[in-house]
Every structure is written in C-alpha cells, then in structure tokens.
Design a protein around this motif. Structure first.
Motif, PDB file in Angstrom:
ATOM      1  N   THR A  45      31.208  44.851  61.876  1.00  0.00           N
ATOM      2  CA  THR A  45      31.547  43.475  61.535  1.00  0.00           C
ATOM      3  C   THR A  45      32.936  43.130  62.068  1.00  0.00           C
ATOM      4  OG1 THR A  45      32.599  44.117  59.460  1.00  0.00           O
ATOM      5  CG2 THR A  45      30.212  43.647  59.392  1.00  0.00           C
ATOM      6  N   TYR A  46      33.285  41.884  61.895  1.00  0.00           N
ATOM      7  CA  TYR A  46      34.626  41.407  62.245  1.00  0.00           C
ATOM      8  C   TYR A  46      35.677  42.228  61.498  1.00  0.00           C
ATOM      9  CZ  TYR A  46      38.536  38.133  62.673  1.00  0.00           C
ATOM     10  OH  TYR A  46      39.751  37.562  62.931  1.00  0.00           O
ATOM     11  N   ARG A  47      35.384  42.560  60.236  1.00  0.00           N
ATOM     12  CA  ARG A  47      36.308  43.363  59.426  1.00  0.00           C
ATOM     13  C   ARG A  47      36.453  44.774  60.002  1.00  0.00           C
ATOM     14  NH1 ARG A  47      35.933  46.776  54.742  1.00  0.00           N
ATOM     15  NH2 ARG A  47      37.826  46.640  53.503  1.00  0.00           N
ATOM     16  N   ASP A  48      35.349  45.370  60.440  1.00  0.00           N
ATOM     17  CA  ASP A  48      35.403  46.688  61.074  1.00  0.00           C
ATOM     18  C   ASP A  48      36.264  46.637  62.340  1.00  0.00           C
ATOM     19  OD1 ASP A  48      33.645  48.010  59.250  1.00  0.00           O
ATOM     20  OD2 ASP A  48      31.932  47.150  60.312  1.00  0.00           O
ATOM     21  N   ARG A  49      36.084  45.570  63.102  1.00  0.00           N
ATOM     22  CA  ARG A  49      36.865  45.393  64.332  1.00  0.00           C
ATOM     23  C   ARG A  49      38.349  45.300  64.003  1.00  0.00           C
ATOM     24  NH1 ARG A  49      39.277  41.658  67.058  1.00  0.00           N
ATOM     25  NH2 ARG A  49      39.354  41.739  69.325  1.00  0.00           N
ATOM     26  N   ALA A  50      38.680  44.529  62.973  1.00  0.00           N
ATOM     27  CA  ALA A  50      40.083  44.389  62.558  1.00  0.00           C
ATOM     28  C   ALA A  50      40.643  45.732  62.085  1.00  0.00           C
ATOM     29  CB  ALA A  50      40.194  43.337  61.455  1.00  0.00           C
ATOM     30  N   ARG A  51      39.833  46.490  61.354  1.00  0.00           N
ATOM     31  CA  ARG A  51      40.270  47.826  60.902  1.00  0.00           C
ATOM     32  C   ARG A  51      40.516  48.740  62.100  1.00  0.00           C
ATOM     33  NH1 ARG A  51      39.060  49.444  55.333  1.00  0.00           N
ATOM     34  NH2 ARG A  51      38.793  51.594  56.037  1.00  0.00           N
ATOM     35  N   LEU A  52      39.633  48.675  63.090  1.00  0.00           N
ATOM     36  CA  LEU A  52      39.802  49.503  64.272  1.00  0.00           C
ATOM     37  C   LEU A  52      41.070  49.119  65.029  1.00  0.00           C
ATOM     38  CD1 LEU A  52      38.773  51.777  66.023  1.00  0.00           C
ATOM     39  CD2 LEU A  52      37.289  50.129  67.194  1.00  0.00           C
ATOM     40  N   LEU A  53      41.352  47.842  65.092  1.00  0.00           N
ATOM     41  CA  LEU A  53      42.585  47.371  65.722  1.00  0.00           C
ATOM     42  C   LEU A  53      43.800  47.959  65.002  1.00  0.00           C
ATOM     43  CD1 LEU A  53      43.538  45.418  67.972  1.00  0.00           C
ATOM     44  CD2 LEU A  53      43.639  43.646  66.217  1.00  0.00           C
ATOM     45  N   LEU A  54      43.771  47.938  63.682  1.00  0.00           N
ATOM     46  CA  LEU A  54      44.866  48.500  62.890  1.00  0.00           C
ATOM     47  C   LEU A  54      44.935  50.020  63.060  1.00  0.00           C
ATOM     48  CD1 LEU A  54      47.138  48.119  60.835  1.00  0.00           C
ATOM     49  CD2 LEU A  54      45.415  48.226  59.022  1.00  0.00           C
ATOM     50  N   ILE A  55      43.804  50.683  63.051  1.00  0.00           N
ATOM     51  CA  ILE A  55      43.766  52.140  63.240  1.00  0.00           C
ATOM     52  C   ILE A  55      44.406  52.502  64.573  1.00  0.00           C
ATOM     53  CG2 ILE A  55      42.237  54.113  63.680  1.00  0.00           C
ATOM     54  CD1 ILE A  55      40.252  52.708  61.665  1.00  0.00           C
ATOM     55  N   GLN A  56      44.009  51.814  65.628  1.00  0.00           N
ATOM     56  CA  GLN A  56      44.556  52.098  66.952  1.00  0.00           C
ATOM     57  C   GLN A  56      46.062  51.848  67.011  1.00  0.00           C
ATOM     58  OE1 GLN A  56      42.043  53.989  68.018  1.00  0.00           O
ATOM     59  NE2 GLN A  56      42.456  53.230  70.045  1.00  0.00           N
ATOM     60  N   ARG A  57      46.498  50.781  66.392  1.00  0.00           N
ATOM     61  CA  ARG A  57      47.933  50.471  66.375  1.00  0.00           C
ATOM     62  C   ARG A  57      48.710  51.552  65.638  1.00  0.00           C
ATOM     63  NH1 ARG A  57      51.030  45.372  63.600  1.00  0.00           N
ATOM     64  NH2 ARG A  57      53.017  45.699  64.662  1.00  0.00           N
ATOM     65  N   LEU A  58      48.222  51.946  64.471  1.00  0.00           N
ATOM     66  CA  LEU A  58      48.910  52.961  63.686  1.00  0.00           C
ATOM     67  C   LEU A  58      48.878  54.322  64.387  1.00  0.00           C
ATOM     68  CD1 LEU A  58      47.781  51.917  60.091  1.00  0.00           C
ATOM     69  CD2 LEU A  58      50.012  51.525  61.179  1.00  0.00           C
ATOM     70  N   ARG A  59      47.788  54.646  65.062  1.00  0.00           N
ATOM     71  CA  ARG A  59      47.727  55.900  65.833  1.00  0.00           C
ATOM     72  C   ARG A  59      48.762  55.878  66.952  1.00  0.00           C
ATOM     73  NH1 ARG A  59      46.383  60.414  64.587  1.00  0.00           N
ATOM     74  NH2 ARG A  59      45.469  60.978  66.547  1.00  0.00           N
ATOM     75  N   ARG A  60      48.838  54.746  67.649  1.00  0.00           N
ATOM     76  CA  ARG A  60      49.790  54.608  68.747  1.00  0.00           C
ATOM     77  C   ARG A  60      51.227  54.772  68.250  1.00  0.00           C
ATOM     78  NH1 ARG A  60      48.156  50.052  70.161  1.00  0.00           N
ATOM     79  NH2 ARG A  60      49.787  48.774  69.300  1.00  0.00           N
ATOM     80  N   LEU A  61      51.480  54.381  67.016  1.00  0.00           N
ATOM     81  CA  LEU A  61      52.820  54.496  66.427  1.00  0.00           C
ATOM     82  C   LEU A  61      53.067  55.879  65.831  1.00  0.00           C
ATOM     83  CD1 LEU A  61      53.081  50.969  64.789  1.00  0.00           C
ATOM     84  CD2 LEU A  61      54.248  51.788  66.852  1.00  0.00           C
ATOM     85  N   GLY A  62      52.069  56.755  65.912  1.00  0.00           N
ATOM     86  CA  GLY A  62      52.264  58.139  65.521  1.00  0.00           C
ATOM     87  C   GLY A  62      51.850  58.498  64.111  1.00  0.00           C
ATOM     88  N   PHE A  63      51.122  57.632  63.435  1.00  0.00           N
ATOM     89  CA  PHE A  63      50.674  57.934  62.084  1.00  0.00           C
ATOM     90  C   PHE A  63      49.453  58.848  62.145  1.00  0.00           C
ATOM     91  CE2 PHE A  63      53.131  54.091  61.448  1.00  0.00           C
ATOM     92  CZ  PHE A  63      53.865  54.404  60.317  1.00  0.00           C
ATOM     93  N   SER A  64      49.364  59.751  61.187  1.00  0.00           N
ATOM     94  CA  SER A  64      48.228  60.667  61.129  1.00  0.00           C
ATOM     95  C   SER A  64      46.995  59.928  60.612  1.00  0.00           C
ATOM     96  CB  SER A  64      48.543  61.837  60.198  1.00  0.00           C
ATOM     97  OG  SER A  64      48.584  61.392  58.847  1.00  0.00           O
ATOM     98  N   LEU A  65      45.837  60.517  60.865  1.00  0.00           N
ATOM     99  CA  LEU A  65      44.601  59.929  60.342  1.00  0.00           C
ATOM    100  C   LEU A  65      44.612  59.928  58.819  1.00  0.00           C
ATOM    101  CD1 LEU A  65      41.890  61.371  62.755  1.00  0.00           C
ATOM    102  CD2 LEU A  65      42.804  59.045  62.674  1.00  0.00           C
ATOM    103  N   GLU A  66      45.216  60.936  58.239  1.00  0.00           N
ATOM    104  CA  GLU A  66      45.330  60.997  56.773  1.00  0.00           C
ATOM    105  C   GLU A  66      46.172  59.835  56.249  1.00  0.00           C
ATOM    106  OE1 GLU A  66      47.676  63.853  53.797  1.00  0.00           O
ATOM    107  OE2 GLU A  66      46.104  64.891  54.921  1.00  0.00           O
ATOM    108  N   ASP A  67      47.297  59.560  56.896  1.00  0.00           N
ATOM    109  CA  ASP A  67      48.140  58.426  56.505  1.00  0.00           C
ATOM    110  C   ASP A  67      47.365  57.111  56.615  1.00  0.00           C
ATOM    111  OD1 ASP A  67      50.421  59.941  55.982  1.00  0.00           O
ATOM    112  OD2 ASP A  67      51.273  59.643  57.984  1.00  0.00           O
ATOM    113  N   ILE A  68      46.638  56.976  57.719  1.00  0.00           N
ATOM    114  CA  ILE A  68      45.877  55.748  57.961  1.00  0.00           C
ATOM    115  C   ILE A  68      44.777  55.588  56.911  1.00  0.00           C
ATOM    116  CG2 ILE A  68      44.354  54.560  59.588  1.00  0.00           C
ATOM    117  CD1 ILE A  68      46.009  55.987  61.841  1.00  0.00           C
TER     118      ILE A  68
END
Length: 135
Positions: A45-68
């Motif tokens: 969904t649109y919400r899943d897409r938005a979550r993926l956008l946030l996940i990618q941004r946070l990964r790029r900034l160095g956050f762990s998957l656990e933090d995310i």
C-alpha cells in the motif's frame, strides 16, 4: 483511484527503490513491512511505500534494522513516544558520527604528516649531497 489507494507489486516497489525482491522479503521477515495479499501475490500500500522510504533513509543514515523496527513499532504511540525514541537514537548516532569524524581528522593529519615527510625525502634523494631535513 487516488494515489493513496494505489497498490504496488513486489517488482514495482523493488524497481522504484532500486532493491531486489529478496531485499523486500528480508524486510518482511524482519517485520518492517507487512504487505497485504491479493490472491497469492503480495501487494504493498501507499503506507508500505512510505515505510520503505523511511527504512531506506534510516539505513542510509546508519541506523540498525533493530533501531528501525523499534522506531516503526512506536508509530502512533500516545504522548510522542515515537518521537522521543527517535530523538534519542538520532542523538546517539550524531555522537557516533562526531567521534568517527574526530578519528578520521586525526588519521588525515597523520597521513598528511607522513606524506610531507615522504616528499621531503624524495626531494632530498633527488638532490645528492643535501642531507634530508630532520623534524
């Protein structure tokens, strides 16, 4: 159909975010994405897409998957809990990066010193009879 009602296939979302379908499945296994089903196909969904956008941004900034995962699990928490948690994680990450920057600056300074010394020795070697400078 409004843009927020649009459903995305695995391949559409993977292509949009330059990911593999296996990467999306990995995020699903970690509980970061929870796609719906349309028959046997997973749809986002649109919400899943938005979550993926946030996940990618946070990964790029160095956050762990656990933090995310922890941050996403707080979505909609009463009292700003998600934002407080996010602020704490941001402050921690900034501290880590500032420390790393200090280490990098020290390494650059040391390498610059070694480079200067090597250049001086090369110059002295090219001019026979001139003793190398001692520092």
């Amino acid at each position: 159909m409004a843009d927020k009602d649009k459903l995305f296939s695995v391949s559409e979302l993977a292509q949009e975010f330059a990911l593999t379908t296996q990467a999306l499945r990995f995020y699903e296994e970690k509980g970061l994405l929870l796609p719906a089903r349309s028959g046997r196909a997973r749809v986002y969904t649109y919400r899943d897409r938005a979550r993926l956008l946030l996940i990618q941004r946070l990964r790029r900034l160095g956050f762990s998957l656990e933090d995310i995962a922890q941050y996403l699990s707080m979505y909609g928490a009463v009292g700003g809990g998600q934002y407080q948690l996010g602020l704490e994680k941001i402050q921690r990450r900034l501290g880590e990066l500032r420390s790393l920057r200090r280490e990098i600056d020290q390494t650059i300074d040391e390498l610059q010193s070694l480079e200067d010394e090597a250049r001086q020795r090369l110059q002295a070697a090219a001019s026979p009879g001139t003793p190398p400078r001692q520092e």
